[in-house]
Design a protein around this motif. Structure first.
Motif, short mmCIF file in Angstrom:
data_model
loop_
_atom_site.label_atom_id
_atom_site.label_comp_id
_atom_site.label_asym_id
_atom_site.label_seq_id
_atom_site.Cartn_x
_atom_site.Cartn_y
_atom_site.Cartn_z
N ILE A 138 -45.15 -0.27 1.50
CA ILE A 138 -45.49 -0.22 2.89
C ILE A 138 -46.14 -1.12 3.44
CG2 ILE A 138 -46.78 1.58 4.20
CD1 ILE A 138 -46.17 3.88 2.21
N PHE A 139 -47.18 -1.63 2.59
CA PHE A 139 -48.05 -2.59 3.01
C PHE A 139 -47.39 -4.13 2.79
CE2 PHE A 139 -50.90 0.64 2.61
CZ PHE A 139 -51.72 0.56 3.81
N GLY A 140 -46.45 -4.39 1.85
CA GLY A 140 -45.96 -5.59 1.87
C GLY A 140 -44.88 -5.49 2.96
N SER A 141 -44.08 -4.58 3.24
CA SER A 141 -43.33 -4.73 4.43
C SER A 141 -43.95 -5.18 5.57
CB SER A 141 -42.38 -3.34 4.47
OG SER A 141 -41.62 -3.05 3.37
N LEU A 142 -45.20 -4.37 5.76
CA LEU A 142 -45.97 -4.45 7.03
C LEU A 142 -46.48 -5.95 6.96
CD1 LEU A 142 -47.51 -3.71 9.34
CD2 LEU A 142 -49.38 -3.01 7.99
N THR A 143 -46.64 -6.74 5.97
CA THR A 143 -47.15 -8.02 5.97
C THR A 143 -45.70 -9.08 6.39
OG1 THR A 143 -48.72 -7.74 4.24
CG2 THR A 143 -47.84 -10.10 4.60
N ILE A 144 -44.65 -8.70 5.69
CA ILE A 144 -43.53 -9.65 6.22
C ILE A 144 -43.20 -9.36 7.62
CG2 ILE A 144 -41.03 -9.77 5.64
CD1 ILE A 144 -42.71 -10.77 3.16
N PHE A 145 -43.14 -7.96 8.11
CA PHE A 145 -43.01 -7.82 9.61
C PHE A 145 -44.00 -8.65 10.58
CE2 PHE A 145 -44.75 -5.40 13.11
CZ PHE A 145 -43.78 -5.41 14.02
N LEU A 146 -45.58 -8.64 10.28
CA LEU A 146 -46.23 -9.64 11.00
C LEU A 146 -46.13 -10.89 10.91
CD1 LEU A 146 -49.64 -7.57 10.10
CD2 LEU A 146 -48.31 -7.15 12.05
N LEU A 147 -45.75 -11.43 9.86
CA LEU A 147 -45.44 -12.63 9.49
C LEU A 147 -44.12 -13.28 10.36
CD1 LEU A 147 -45.92 -15.57 8.34
CD2 LEU A 147 -44.72 -14.79 6.27
N ALA A 148 -42.82 -12.36 10.27
CA ALA A 148 -41.88 -12.50 11.16
C ALA A 148 -42.06 -12.48 12.56
CB ALA A 148 -40.75 -11.53 10.83
N GLN A 159 -37.10 -1.79 10.48
CA GLN A 159 -35.86 -2.50 10.09
C GLN A 159 -36.61 -3.26 8.51
OE1 GLN A 159 -35.17 -5.06 13.56
NE2 GLN A 159 -33.44 -3.81 13.92
N VAL A 160 -37.68 -3.81 8.68
CA VAL A 160 -38.15 -4.62 7.51
C VAL A 160 -38.46 -3.48 6.55
CG1 VAL A 160 -40.34 -5.90 6.82
CG2 VAL A 160 -39.35 -6.37 9.10
N LEU A 161 -39.18 -2.47 6.60
CA LEU A 161 -39.19 -1.42 5.70
C LEU A 161 -37.93 -1.02 4.92
CD1 LEU A 161 -41.75 0.39 4.86
CD2 LEU A 161 -41.08 2.13 6.31
N GLY A 162 -36.85 -0.94 6.10
CA GLY A 162 -35.72 -0.39 5.13
C GLY A 162 -34.91 -1.45 4.50
N VAL A 163 -34.99 -3.04 4.88
CA VAL A 163 -34.36 -3.84 3.98
C VAL A 163 -35.27 -3.96 2.85
CG1 VAL A 163 -33.95 -6.44 4.12
CG2 VAL A 163 -33.49 -4.91 6.12
N ILE A 164 -36.55 -4.14 3.00
CA ILE A 164 -37.18 -4.32 1.59
C ILE A 164 -36.86 -3.12 0.79
CG2 ILE A 164 -39.80 -4.47 0.79
CD1 ILE A 164 -38.61 -7.14 2.25
N LEU A 219 -40.87 -17.82 5.75
CA LEU A 219 -40.36 -15.94 5.50
C LEU A 219 -39.95 -15.95 4.07
CD1 LEU A 219 -40.98 -13.48 7.07
CD2 LEU A 219 -38.68 -13.78 8.04
N ILE A 220 -38.82 -16.71 3.87
CA ILE A 220 -38.37 -16.38 2.64
C ILE A 220 -39.10 -16.72 1.29
CG2 ILE A 220 -36.54 -17.50 1.04
CD1 ILE A 220 -35.07 -18.45 3.40
N TYR A 221 -40.19 -17.54 1.32
CA TYR A 221 -41.11 -17.55 0.18
C TYR A 221 -41.94 -16.24 -0.17
CZ TYR A 221 -44.66 -19.45 -2.72
OH TYR A 221 -45.49 -19.83 -3.96
N PRO A 222 -42.47 -15.81 0.95
CA PRO A 222 -43.34 -14.45 0.73
C PRO A 222 -42.37 -13.40 0.38
CG PRO A 222 -43.08 -14.93 3.13
CD PRO A 222 -42.92 -16.17 2.49
N ILE A 223 -41.08 -13.16 0.75
CA ILE A 223 -40.42 -12.19 0.33
C ILE A 223 -39.95 -12.40 -1.08
CG2 ILE A 223 -37.94 -11.38 0.41
CD1 ILE A 223 -37.84 -11.90 3.46
N PHE A 224 -39.67 -13.71 -1.44
CA PHE A 224 -39.69 -14.09 -3.16
C PHE A 224 -40.75 -13.68 -3.88
CE2 PHE A 224 -39.53 -16.94 -6.50
CZ PHE A 224 -38.51 -16.80 -7.17
N LEU A 225 -41.98 -13.83 -3.58
CA LEU A 225 -43.18 -13.46 -4.13
C LEU A 225 -43.39 -11.90 -4.00
CD1 LEU A 225 -45.93 -16.14 -2.75
CD2 LEU A 225 -44.39 -16.13 -5.20
N LEU A 226 -42.89 -11.27 -3.30
CA LEU A 226 -42.99 -9.76 -3.16
C LEU A 226 -42.41 -9.17 -4.09
CD1 LEU A 226 -44.28 -7.15 -1.63
CD2 LEU A 226 -42.25 -7.57 -0.30
N TYR A 227 -40.95 -9.63 -4.50
CA TYR A 227 -40.12 -9.17 -5.50
C TYR A 227 -40.69 -9.60 -6.68
CZ TYR A 227 -37.16 -7.01 -1.94
OH TYR A 227 -36.81 -6.27 -0.70
#
Length: 237
Positions: A138-148, A159-164, A219-227
């Protein structure tokens, strides 16, 4: 004044003028027809309505509301979820899947099911991470959303919540394989990296559009770190 009715006859006697008035009241035969069609007997209809019993003529039609299936009530489309799962697991454009449907038509129950499945797999290692995985989702998706949004992306939090959430599927796929090759450190590390790259690519290819231009790595880098962090919650490392 004197009144003495006899079989429908009446007689009025006036004491002042001593004139006698007599006559006969003829009562029409009133037939009460309680059938469905009250228009065939207007006398009965008028008689009941004038005395406030018109409600007896009203026929209540019971509308049998068709009960909707539970999945439809909860807005769960299994075919749509299955198609999105295939889009995430096979992210190559050459396969011909319309992968943008994962982003453009977000849902909640599909990603939630994937996250819960990943949490159940993680119970094998440590039970306490189950609630933490959902929190990070939930909060990781929120971080990606705010950054995007800061970088100029046109995405919503749903959309971010669903994709993540959906993009956790590659980590679920490699989880049984990691159990088999646990003793082979080099092979295990390569499989982990492959799973993380697979998940990150599935998510980034949907979230990182052309509007980011030269800002895509931000944006790709924080997504990579999240996974990577998601995988560490499973492996405990």
């Amino acid at each position: 004044m004197q009144f003495s009715p006899t079989n429908g006859d009446f007689t009025f006697v006036s004491s002042s003028e001593a004139e006698e008035l007599s006559g006969t009241i003829s009562t029409p035969d009133v037939k009460l027809n309680m059938g469905v069609d009250g228009g065939k007997d207007p006398y009965a209809t008028t008689f009941l309505r004038q005395r406030g019993y018109g409600w007896l003529l009203e026929v209540e039609e019971e509308e049998n509301e068709e009960s909707k299936p539970l999945l439809e009530e909860l807005d769960i489309d299994l075919k749509d979820i299955y198609y999105k799962i295939r889009c995430v697991l096979m992210p190559m454009p050459s396969l011909g899947y319309n992968r943008q449907v994962v982003r453009d038509n977000p849902d909640f129950w599909g990603p939630l099911a994937v996250v819960l499945l990943f949490s159940m797999i993680s119970i094998y290692g440590q039970f306490r991470v189950v609630s933490w995985i959902i929190t990070i989702w939930i909060f990781g998706s929120l971080t990606i959303f705010l950054l995007a949004r800061v970088l100029g992306g046109e995405v919503s939090y749903g959309q971010v919540l669903g994709v993540i959430g959906y993009s956790l599927l590659p980590l679920i796929v490699i989880a049984p394989l990691l159990v088999v090759i646990r003793g082979l450190e080099v092979v295990s590390t390569l499989v982990k990296l492959f799973g993380v790259f697979w998940a990150a690519y599935s998510a980034a290819s949907l979230l990182v559009g052309d509007e980011f231009k030269t800002k895509k790595p931000l944006l790709i880098y924080p997504i990579f770190l999240l996974y990577i962090y998601f995988l560490s919650l499973y492996t405990g490392v």
